[in-house]
Design an enzyme around this catalytic site. Structure first.
Site, PDB file in Angstrom:
ATOM      1  N   HIS A  16     -10.432   3.965  -3.182  1.00 48.47           N
ATOM      2  CA  HIS A  16      -9.688   5.099  -2.592  1.00 48.47           C
ATOM      3  C   HIS A  16      -9.293   6.007  -3.764  1.00 48.47           C
ATOM      4  O   HIS A  16      -8.283   5.781  -4.426  1.00 48.47           O
ATOM      5  CB  HIS A  16      -8.470   4.526  -1.856  1.00 48.47           C
ATOM      6  CG  HIS A  16      -7.542   5.517  -1.247  1.00 48.47           C
ATOM      7  ND1 HIS A  16      -7.443   5.710   0.120  1.00 48.47           N
ATOM      8  CD2 HIS A  16      -6.629   6.358  -1.795  1.00 48.47           C
ATOM      9  CE1 HIS A  16      -6.509   6.615   0.382  1.00 48.47           C
ATOM     10  NE2 HIS A  16      -5.998   7.022  -0.772  1.00 48.47           N
ATOM     11  N   CYS A  52      -0.566  12.839  -2.106  1.00 47.01           N
ATOM     12  CA  CYS A  52       0.561  12.003  -1.669  1.00 47.01           C
ATOM     13  C   CYS A  52       1.867  12.696  -2.007  1.00 47.01           C
ATOM     14  O   CYS A  52       2.094  13.069  -3.159  1.00 47.01           O
ATOM     15  CB  CYS A  52       0.497  10.632  -2.341  1.00 47.01           C
ATOM     16  SG  CYS A  52       1.886   9.589  -1.865  1.00 47.01           S
ATOM     17  N   ARG A  65      -4.901  11.547   8.053  1.00 41.76           N
ATOM     18  CA  ARG A  65      -3.657  10.931   7.570  1.00 41.76           C
ATOM     19  C   ARG A  65      -3.391  11.325   6.122  1.00 41.76           C
ATOM     20  O   ARG A  65      -2.485  12.096   5.835  1.00 41.76           O
ATOM     21  CB  ARG A  65      -3.744   9.399   7.735  1.00 41.76           C
ATOM     22  CG  ARG A  65      -2.431   8.656   7.542  1.00 41.76           C
ATOM     23  CD  ARG A  65      -1.987   8.476   6.101  1.00 41.76           C
ATOM     24  NE  ARG A  65      -2.955   7.741   5.295  1.00 41.76           N
ATOM     25  CZ  ARG A  65      -2.834   7.600   3.978  1.00 41.76           C
ATOM     26  NH1 ARG A  65      -1.816   8.122   3.329  1.00 41.76           N
ATOM     27  NH2 ARG A  65      -3.758   6.949   3.291  1.00 41.76           N
ATOM     28  N   ASP A  66      -4.194  10.827   5.191  1.00 45.18           N
ATOM     29  CA  ASP A  66      -3.909  11.070   3.774  1.00 45.18           C
ATOM     30  C   ASP A  66      -4.030  12.552   3.464  1.00 45.18           C
ATOM     31  O   ASP A  66      -3.295  13.089   2.629  1.00 45.18           O
ATOM     32  CB  ASP A  66      -4.880  10.266   2.901  1.00 45.18           C
ATOM     33  CG  ASP A  66      -4.354  10.041   1.489  1.00 45.18           C
ATOM     34  OD1 ASP A  66      -3.449  10.769   1.070  1.00 45.18           O
ATOM     35  OD2 ASP A  66      -4.853   9.136   0.808  1.00 45.18           O
TER      36      ASP A  66
HETATM   37  P1  HMG Z   1      13.780   2.866   4.669  1.00 48.03           P
HETATM   38  O1  HMG Z   1      14.640   4.029   4.357  1.00 48.03           O
HETATM   39  O2  HMG Z   1      13.739   1.791   3.657  1.00 48.03           O
HETATM   40  O3  HMG Z   1      14.021   2.212   6.089  1.00 48.03           O
HETATM   41  O4  HMG Z   1      12.357   3.450   4.968  1.00 48.03           O
HETATM   42  P2  HMG Z   1      15.254   1.870   6.943  1.00 48.03           P
HETATM   43  O5  HMG Z   1      14.793   0.698   7.726  1.00 48.03           O
HETATM   44  O6  HMG Z   1      16.498   1.762   6.111  1.00 48.03           O
HETATM   45  O7  HMG Z   1      15.389   3.145   7.931  1.00 48.03           O
HETATM   46  C1  HMG Z   1      15.840   4.409   7.504  1.00 48.03           C
HETATM   47  C2  HMG Z   1      15.527   5.423   8.600  1.00 48.03           C
HETATM   48  O8  HMG Z   1      14.119   5.534   8.758  1.00 48.03           O
HETATM   49  C3  HMG Z   1      16.064   5.035   9.986  1.00 48.03           C
HETATM   50  O9  HMG Z   1      16.333   6.250  10.684  1.00 48.03           O
HETATM   51  C4  HMG Z   1      14.886   4.380  10.644  1.00 48.03           C
HETATM   52  O10 HMG Z   1      14.911   4.459  12.041  1.00 48.03           O
HETATM   53  C5  HMG Z   1      13.751   5.197  10.100  1.00 48.03           C
HETATM   54  P3  HMG Z   1      17.806   6.897  10.753  1.00 48.03           P
HETATM   55  O11 HMG Z   1      18.661   5.793  11.329  1.00 48.03           O
HETATM   56  O12 HMG Z   1      18.178   7.252   9.341  1.00 48.03           O
HETATM   57  O13 HMG Z   1      17.621   8.091  11.631  1.00 48.03           O
HETATM   58  N1  HMG Z   1      12.499   4.435  10.050  1.00 48.03           N
HETATM   59  C6  HMG Z   1      11.370   4.789  10.694  1.00 48.03           C
HETATM   60  N2  HMG Z   1      11.077   5.845  11.476  1.00 48.03           N
HETATM   61  C7  HMG Z   1       9.818   5.906  11.976  1.00 48.03           C
HETATM   62  N3  HMG Z   1       8.864   4.976  11.701  1.00 48.03           N
HETATM   63  C8  HMG Z   1       9.134   3.924  10.938  1.00 48.03           C
HETATM   64  C9  HMG Z   1      10.440   3.801  10.399  1.00 48.03           C
HETATM   65  N4  HMG Z   1      11.027   2.876   9.596  1.00 48.03           N
HETATM   66  C10 HMG Z   1      12.279   3.265   9.399  1.00 48.03           C
HETATM   67  N5  HMG Z   1       8.180   3.028  10.675  1.00 48.03           N
HETATM   68  C11 HMG Z   1      10.003   3.632   5.143  1.00 48.03           C
HETATM   69  C12 HMG Z   1      11.169   2.733   4.788  1.00 48.03           C
HETATM   70  C13 HMG Z   1       8.771   2.988   4.571  1.00 48.03           C
HETATM   71  C14 HMG Z   1       9.892   3.746   6.643  1.00 48.03           C
HETATM   72  C15 HMG Z   1      10.218   5.047   4.548  1.00 48.03           C
HETATM   73  O14 HMG Z   1      10.534   4.931   3.191  1.00 48.03           O
HETATM   74  C16 HMG Z   1       9.012   5.935   4.729  1.00 48.03           C
HETATM   75  O15 HMG Z   1       8.677   6.339   5.835  1.00 48.03           O
HETATM   76  N6  HMG Z   1       8.335   6.307   3.592  1.00 48.03           N
HETATM   77  C17 HMG Z   1       7.168   7.165   3.621  1.00 48.03           C
HETATM   78  C18 HMG Z   1       5.948   6.350   3.280  1.00 48.03           C
HETATM   79  C19 HMG Z   1       4.680   7.198   3.373  1.00 48.03           C
HETATM   80  O16 HMG Z   1       4.273   7.561   4.454  1.00 48.03           O
HETATM   81  N7  HMG Z   1       4.062   7.503   2.206  1.00 48.03           N
HETATM   82  C20 HMG Z   1       2.810   8.201   2.172  1.00 48.03           C
HETATM   83  C21 HMG Z   1       1.678   7.338   2.607  1.00 48.03           C
HETATM   84  S1  HMG Z   1       1.197   6.123   1.365  1.00 48.03           S
HETATM   85  C22 HMG Z   1      -0.053   6.919   0.479  1.00 48.03           C
HETATM   86  O17 HMG Z   1      -0.301   8.092   0.685  1.00 48.03           O
HETATM   87  C23 HMG Z   1      -0.878   6.090  -0.481  1.00 48.03           C
HETATM   88  C24 HMG Z   1      -2.253   5.705   0.087  1.00 48.03           C
HETATM   89  O18 HMG Z   1      -2.976   6.858   0.479  1.00 48.03           O
HETATM   90  C25 HMG Z   1      -3.065   4.946  -0.962  1.00 48.03           C
HETATM   91  C26 HMG Z   1      -3.070   5.693  -2.316  1.00 48.03           C
HETATM   92  O19 HMG Z   1      -3.522   6.850  -2.388  1.00 48.03           O
HETATM   93  O20 HMG Z   1      -2.588   5.064  -3.257  1.00 48.03           O
HETATM   94  C27 HMG Z   1      -2.111   4.789   1.291  1.00 48.03           C
HETATM   95 MG    MG Z   2      -4.086   8.129  -0.824  1.00 44.23          MG
END
Ligand code: HMG
Ligand code: MG
Length: 287
Positions: free
Chosen positions: A209, A242, A17-18
């Site tokens: 992490h 990220c 994933r990450d």
């Molecule tokens: P949003 O834009 O606020 O959501 O997204 P929305 O409800 O307004 O929906 C917008 C569109 O997204 C719609 O599609 C939804 O269907 C779709 P459209 O009508 O435009 O075609 N949608 C989704 N599709 C699939 N799965 C879902 C989903 N939700 C809405 N669950 C959201 C909010 C969080 C979904 C968006 O901003 C997003 O996907 N962001 C990406 C987040 C991400 O994956 N970041 C990387 C991982 S975090 C990380 O790496 C940190 C970590 O490792 C710890 C660290 O290192 O600190 C964990």
């Molecule tokens: Mg991370």
């Protein structure tokens, strides 16, 4: 208690994933499945396989359901996925994940860039996930991002991290993983942050992490071990970063953590030979 033995360290594998979320090359589903299947042989208790997030925001994770459907689950391994909202949670449950992770940020700037909402709005999105998961007996892990530094706001106050960690724990997360998203943390800044968090959440419910951008991840693990943490996230082959933290490198490499903590006398239950094979596969998957 899950982590009662002080001489045991759990490495929580997050590479699929990450690690892979940040790869530019479109990686075929079969390659991802093969990597997870290899990791399943290594002895992990947890493997974070994928994310159920917007495919427009993170194209590499668009195949989440197909990856989950293709892996050979092994008894004793919990297969986890990120779920930012109910849409993601429902898809993850359909795909038969064993546990989910919700992810919040200690800084408002990263919360907006990463999940398109404020910290308090993110908790409104998490509430129905926590409720549904409690009813379905699905464990929920919580992440706090930017625990020392934020790509958009600079240094992050330890109390801000403690507040988000406390809220995740109080909401029912079985473990809170503290993310140095940018990889700019040092043993000093990590220890200061942990001393604040430990007032709110006990050490045996915390994980570290550490992204390894500046090469401090292993020292940050040492600082965390000294304060009682025994669970560390790591990414096979050091894959990743990220997409919403520009310049961030991958998580500390699983095989490096394995070697490091084993040399310190901790037992991980992992097979170094399988890890080496998986790291080689990860290396080939890099763009
Ligand atoms: P949003 O834009 O606020 O959501 O997204 P929305 O409800 O307004 O929906 C917008 C569109 O997204 C719609 O599609 C939804 O269907 C779709 P459209 O009508 O435009 O075609 N949608 C989704 N599709 C699939 N799965 C879902 C989903 N939700 C809405 N669950 C959201 C909010 C969080 C979904 C968006 O901003 C997003 O996907 N962001 C990406 C987040 C991400 O994956 N970041 C990387 C991982 S975090 C990380 O790496 C940190 C970590 O490792 C710890 C660290 O290192 O600190 C964990
Ligand atoms: Mg991370």
């Amino acid at each position: 208690m899950r982590y009662g033995m002080t001489d045991t360290v759990e490495i929580f594998e997050v590479g699929p994933r990450d690690g892979l979320q940040n790869e530019a090359r479109e990686i075929p589903v079969a390659e991802k499945i093969a990597l997870v299947d290899k990791l399943s042989e290594a002895g992990f208790k947890h493997i974070e396989v994928t994310s159920f997030v917007s495919a427009k925001r993170v194209p590499q994770m668009a195949d989440a359901a197909r990856v989950m459907a293709g892996i050979q689950k092994v008894d004793g391994v919990a297969y986890a996925a990120l779920t930012p909202n109910m849409q993601g949670y429902e898809a993850a449950i359909l795909a038969q994940v064993d546990e989910v992770a919700i992810f919040a940020s200690a800084s408002e700037g990263f919360s907006q860039k990463n999940i398109n909402c404020s910290i308090s709005e993110s908790f409104e999105r998490f509430a129905p996930i926590l409720k549904a998961a409690r009813h379905a007996d699905i464990p929920v892990r919580g992440y706090v991002s930017c625990v020392t530094d934020c790509p958009y706001e600079g240094a992050v106050a330890p109390d801000a991290v403690a507040k988000v960690a406390a809220d995740l724990f109080a909401a029912g997360c079985y473990e809170v993983s503290l993310g140095d998203t940018l990889g700019h943390g040092t043993p000093d800044s990590v220890a200061r942050m942990l001393l604040a968090v430990l007032k709110e959440v006990p050490a045996h419910r915390l994980a570290g992490h550490f992204h390894n951008t500046n090469g401090h991840a292993l020292e940050n693990i040492d600082a965390s071990l000294a304060l009682g943490l025994r669970v560390f996230d790591a990414s096979i082959g050091g894959l990743g970063g990220c997409p919403f933290a520009p310049g961030s490198a991958g998580n500390v490499a699983t095989e490096a953590v394995q070697e490091h903590v084993t040399a310190l006398g901790y037992e991980t239950g992992l097979c170094s030979e399988i890890l080496a094979q998986a790291a080689e596969m990860a290396e080939k998957m890099r763009g």
